[in-house]
Write a protein that holds these residues in place. Structure first.
Motif, mmCIF file in Angstrom:
data_model
loop_
_atom_site.group_PDB
_atom_site.id
_atom_site.type_symbol
_atom_site.label_atom_id
_atom_site.label_comp_id
_atom_site.label_asym_id
_atom_site.label_seq_id
_atom_site.Cartn_x
_atom_site.Cartn_y
_atom_site.Cartn_z
ATOM 1 N N GLY A 230 40.439 11.054 70.674
ATOM 2 C CA GLY A 230 40.141 11.629 69.368
ATOM 3 C C GLY A 230 41.313 12.432 68.832
ATOM 4 O O GLY A 230 41.643 12.342 67.637
ATOM 5 N N TRP A 231 41.945 13.210 69.711
ATOM 6 C CA TRP A 231 43.117 13.985 69.299
ATOM 7 C C TRP A 231 44.229 13.057 68.840
ATOM 8 O O TRP A 231 44.860 13.278 67.798
ATOM 9 C CB TRP A 231 43.601 14.861 70.453
ATOM 10 C CG TRP A 231 44.778 15.720 70.100
ATOM 11 C CD1 TRP A 231 44.751 16.982 69.573
ATOM 12 C CD2 TRP A 231 46.169 15.360 70.230
ATOM 13 N NE1 TRP A 231 46.040 17.433 69.367
ATOM 14 C CE2 TRP A 231 46.927 16.463 69.756
ATOM 15 C CE3 TRP A 231 46.839 14.234 70.696
ATOM 16 C CZ2 TRP A 231 48.322 16.461 69.743
ATOM 17 C CZ3 TRP A 231 48.231 14.218 70.680
ATOM 18 C CH2 TRP A 231 48.958 15.327 70.210
ATOM 19 N N SER A 233 44.006 9.953 67.766
ATOM 20 C CA SER A 233 43.611 9.270 66.545
ATOM 21 C C SER A 233 43.819 10.167 65.326
ATOM 22 O O SER A 233 44.361 9.732 64.300
ATOM 23 C CB SER A 233 42.153 8.831 66.647
ATOM 24 O OG SER A 233 41.736 8.185 65.459
ATOM 25 N N SER A 234 43.419 11.425 65.448
ATOM 26 C CA SER A 234 43.610 12.374 64.347
ATOM 27 C C SER A 234 45.090 12.648 64.105
ATOM 28 O O SER A 234 45.535 12.773 62.959
ATOM 29 C CB SER A 234 42.887 13.689 64.657
ATOM 30 O OG SER A 234 41.492 13.492 64.724
#
Length: 295
Positions: A230-231, A233-234
């Motif tokens: 998630g990190w 991807s962001s």
């Protein structure tokens, strides 16, 4: 360790292919990375201190902490160095030595072979695990503290954030494309313990990876990668990163033709050691900050 911590920092290159490649990523993390070289210079920069006696005390304490085998600093350095060596195992050191200020690399392509996707995804995930393990060693916490590491990424800055930016760009986007996160997760799910044992990087650092067995370690690697997906991807979406714009900035100092981009990942593996370079800078900063707090 064969070198002292002050030798490691004093001997960091001021300008080589690693430094050029990292400077090309300034657009990703603007102003975050300053190529700090020199142990005393690093103490002055990190602390803002000018008193010579105090600078000496800070340096002495930092050296003492690094030399203390019960601390994790030397193990963290070993991890940074070893994963870089494994990543460049397909290449020749001679090639890196021939690369000078602004030399096009197209003439070297006959010696290069892009990594198969499976090997590249394993190496990407292992580099991420090394970052996790080194983080734990530097901070004196258990090596399986995935949650602590994932939570700390939001506070990353300076050379540590640049190292993660290079991981995303040089080991993710360029060799694997815009869907590198999904591709890596998919490959990890399909890997066997034997696939892991056959990997050069795993052979080097496997003894440090929690899990108890190759099967357990494969599970740890997958959990680690998923915890920061998630990190990552962001990080990519917030900055609008693509393989094309990363390559475009690299072209400011390396000649890359449109039909040779598949080789860029292999070229960077051979000619850069960004994990070790920024890892030494991270260690120096953490040692100095701790030394200041303890004297």
């Amino acid at each position: 360790m064969s070198k002292t911590v002050f030798e490691l920092v004093d001997q960091l290159p001021k300008d080589n292919m690693t430094v050029k490649a990292l400077r090309a990523l300034d657009f990703v993390v603007p102003g975050e990375w300053n190529n700090l070289v020199g142990f005393e210079n690093t103490i002055r920069t990190v602390t803002g201190e000018t008193d010579e006696d105090l600078i000496q005390q800070i340096g002495d304490r930092a050296i003492y902490l690094y030399n203390d085998k019960s601390e994790g600093y030397q193990r963290a350095l070993w991890l940074y160095q070893t994963i870089d060596s494994a990543s460049g195992a397909l290449g020749t050191a001679a090639m890196a030595n021939k690369v000078s200020q602004n030399v096009p690399f197209l003439g070297f392509l006959g010696k290069l072979t892009p990594k198969p996707e499976k090997a590249q995804t394993i190496d990407l995930s292992l580099k991420l695990v090394v970052e996790l393990l080194a983080f734990c060693q530097i901070n004196g916490i258990p090596g399986d503290s995935i949650g602590d590491f994932a939570g700390a990424l939001g506070d990353y800055g300076g050379e540590s954030l640049m190292r993660m930016a290079a991981l995303v760009c040089f080991d993710g986007l360029i060799p694997l494309g815009p869907d590198f996160i999904i591709a890596t997760q998919s490959w990890i799910q399909r890997l066997s313990p034997q696939d892991l044992q056959d990997n050069v990087a795993f052979k080097s650092i496997g003894g440090m990876i929690p899990g108890g067995s190759p099967a357990g370690q494969l599970g740890f690697i997958g959990e680690s990668f998923n915890s920061v997906s998630g990190w990552m991807s962001s990080f990519v979406s917030d900055r609008g990163l693509t393989p094309q714009n990363v390559l475009g900035h690299l072209q400011n100092f390396v000649e890359i033709s449109a039909d040779k981009v598949d080789y860029v990942g292999a070229f960077l593996d051979i000619t850069t050691n960004y994990y070790e370079h920024t890892g030494v800078q991270t260690l120096a900063r953490r040692l100095i900050e701790r030394a200041v707090a303890e004297i």
